[in-house]
Design an enzyme around this catalytic site. Structure first.
Site, mmCIF file in Angstrom:
data_model
loop_
_atom_site.group_PDB
_atom_site.id
_atom_site.type_symbol
_atom_site.label_atom_id
_atom_site.label_comp_id
_atom_site.label_asym_id
_atom_site.label_seq_id
_atom_site.Cartn_x
_atom_site.Cartn_y
_atom_site.Cartn_z
ATOM 1 N N THR A 7 0.850 -1.195 0.000
ATOM 2 C CA THR A 7 0.000 0.000 0.000
ATOM 3 C C THR A 7 0.882 1.240 0.000
ATOM 4 O O THR A 7 2.029 1.190 0.456
ATOM 5 C CB THR A 7 -0.925 0.051 1.242
ATOM 6 O OG1 THR A 7 -1.682 1.256 1.220
ATOM 7 C CG2 THR A 7 -0.157 -0.009 2.546
ATOM 8 N N ASP A 65 -8.367 -3.170 0.056
ATOM 9 C CA ASP A 65 -9.113 -2.232 -0.765
ATOM 10 C C ASP A 65 -10.347 -1.854 0.032
ATOM 11 O O ASP A 65 -11.066 -2.721 0.514
ATOM 12 C CB ASP A 65 -9.475 -2.850 -2.118
ATOM 13 C CG ASP A 65 -9.790 -1.744 -3.104
ATOM 14 O OD1 ASP A 65 -8.941 -0.861 -3.300
ATOM 15 O OD2 ASP A 65 -10.907 -1.720 -3.642
ATOM 16 N N PHE A 138 -7.057 9.202 8.608
ATOM 17 C CA PHE A 138 -6.775 9.608 7.231
ATOM 18 C C PHE A 138 -8.081 9.604 6.451
ATOM 19 O O PHE A 138 -9.138 9.218 6.964
ATOM 20 C CB PHE A 138 -5.733 8.678 6.587
ATOM 21 C CG PHE A 138 -6.205 7.253 6.420
ATOM 22 C CD1 PHE A 138 -6.816 6.836 5.239
ATOM 23 C CD2 PHE A 138 -6.070 6.329 7.442
ATOM 24 C CE1 PHE A 138 -7.278 5.535 5.093
ATOM 25 C CE2 PHE A 138 -6.525 5.028 7.306
ATOM 26 C CZ PHE A 138 -7.126 4.622 6.122
ATOM 27 N N ASP A 141 -12.019 10.009 7.481
ATOM 28 C CA ASP A 141 -12.194 9.842 8.936
ATOM 29 C C ASP A 141 -12.891 11.014 9.640
ATOM 30 O O ASP A 141 -13.740 10.784 10.511
ATOM 31 C CB ASP A 141 -10.844 9.567 9.622
ATOM 32 C CG ASP A 141 -10.441 8.103 9.532
ATOM 33 O OD1 ASP A 141 -11.301 7.277 9.168
ATOM 34 O OD2 ASP A 141 -9.276 7.793 9.830
HETATM 35 P P1 IMP Z 1 -8.010 2.325 -1.473
HETATM 36 O O1 IMP Z 1 -8.452 1.241 -0.554
HETATM 37 O O2 IMP Z 1 -6.551 2.593 -1.364
HETATM 38 O O3 IMP Z 1 -8.514 2.156 -2.866
HETATM 39 O O4 IMP Z 1 -8.607 3.712 -0.976
HETATM 40 C C1 IMP Z 1 -9.834 3.813 -0.432
HETATM 41 C C2 IMP Z 1 -10.129 5.249 -0.064
HETATM 42 O O5 IMP Z 1 -11.231 5.186 0.822
HETATM 43 C C3 IMP Z 1 -9.025 5.982 0.679
HETATM 44 O O6 IMP Z 1 -8.295 6.825 -0.146
HETATM 45 C C4 IMP Z 1 -9.769 6.810 1.691
HETATM 46 O O7 IMP Z 1 -10.111 8.048 1.129
HETATM 47 C C5 IMP Z 1 -11.030 6.007 1.920
HETATM 48 N N1 IMP Z 1 -10.862 5.168 3.108
HETATM 49 C C6 IMP Z 1 -10.617 3.843 3.170
HETATM 50 N N2 IMP Z 1 -10.504 3.428 4.429
HETATM 51 C C7 IMP Z 1 -10.655 4.529 5.180
HETATM 52 C C8 IMP Z 1 -10.606 4.750 6.578
HETATM 53 O O8 IMP Z 1 -10.373 3.877 7.414
HETATM 54 N N3 IMP Z 1 -10.824 6.014 6.954
HETATM 55 C C9 IMP Z 1 -11.075 7.033 6.096
HETATM 56 N N4 IMP Z 1 -11.092 6.896 4.794
HETATM 57 C C10 IMP Z 1 -10.885 5.640 4.333
#
Ligand code: IMP
Length: 183
Positions: A7, A65, A138, A141
């Site tokens: 990641t 993801d 992040f 949140d």
């Molecule tokens: P990916 O899983 O990297 O494709 O990204 C998912 C997106 O969802 C992230 O960039 C965040 O903006 C949002 N996201 C995923 N998990 C969280 C979390 O635990 N808190 C806040 N935002 C999240």
């Protein structure tokens, strides 16, 4: 045991490290990018990414993801959460939610672990979209308050968030599986 978390998001790594270190699993970040296909579900995106990476790296690894799903917006941003966060961001989501009385939302996380084959673990947390509060965590949140909680995710410590979060729940079922299968 050492396990690579593929990641580019250090926030996700902190959460996984805090969770899996209790089992003696040392998580390290492998900051490689992999194709995130356009698909309808997080499961498809995660599995594709894991299979793609499996052809390119030798070490055991997992990826996550995840996304924020808002029923009043027909599930948006969902699988597009990363893109939406980078583009319209929190402000954009709040604009879309302006005047919308149904504030329900949920986060979902899918972990794909590769050890010669793909194993998938999922977690979900339900809550509401609120005005931004807090500076921890992040992504989305600050505007997500889990049901039955007073704090947003951004106001919680990592341990507090992990106890109830989508990723915490996916990590929990991943950890249970690891305990049973790595004996
Ligand atoms: P990916 O899983 O990297 O494709 O990204 C998912 C997106 O969802 C992230 O960039 C965040 O903006 C949002 N996201 C995923 N998990 C969280 C979390 O635990 N808190 C806040 N935002 C999240």
């Amino acid at each position: 045991m050492e396990l690579a978390f593929v990641t580019s998001n250090p926030g996700k790594v902190k959460e996984a490290r805090e969770y899996l270190s209790q089992l003696g699993v040392e998580v390290y970040q492998l900051s490689l990018s992999y194709p995130e296909i356009q698909a309808d579900t997080l499961e498809e995106v995660a599995e594709y990414g894991a299979r793609w990476l499996a052809e390119r790296i030798e070490v055991p690894f997992f990826l996550d993801d995840s996304g924020l799903f808002i029923p009043a917006l027909s599930g948006f941003p969902g699988v597009y959460s990363a893109y939406v966060y980078r583009t319209i961001g929190i402000e954009g989501i709040l604009k879309l939610m302006h005047g919308v009385s149904d504030r329900r939302a949920y986060f979902k996380s899918v972990i794909a672990y590769w050890n010669g084959e793909v194993h998938v673990f999922e977690g979900r947390v339900d809550g509401e979209i609120v005005e931004p509060r807090g500076s921890g965590g992040f992504g989305f949140d600050p505007i997500f308050r889990p049901s039955d909680e007073t704090k947003t995710f951004a106001e919680m410590t990592i341990a507090e968030k992990n106890r109830i979060s989508h990723r915490g729940r996916a990590l929990e079922s991943f950890a249970t599986w690891l305990e049973e299968n790595l004996k």
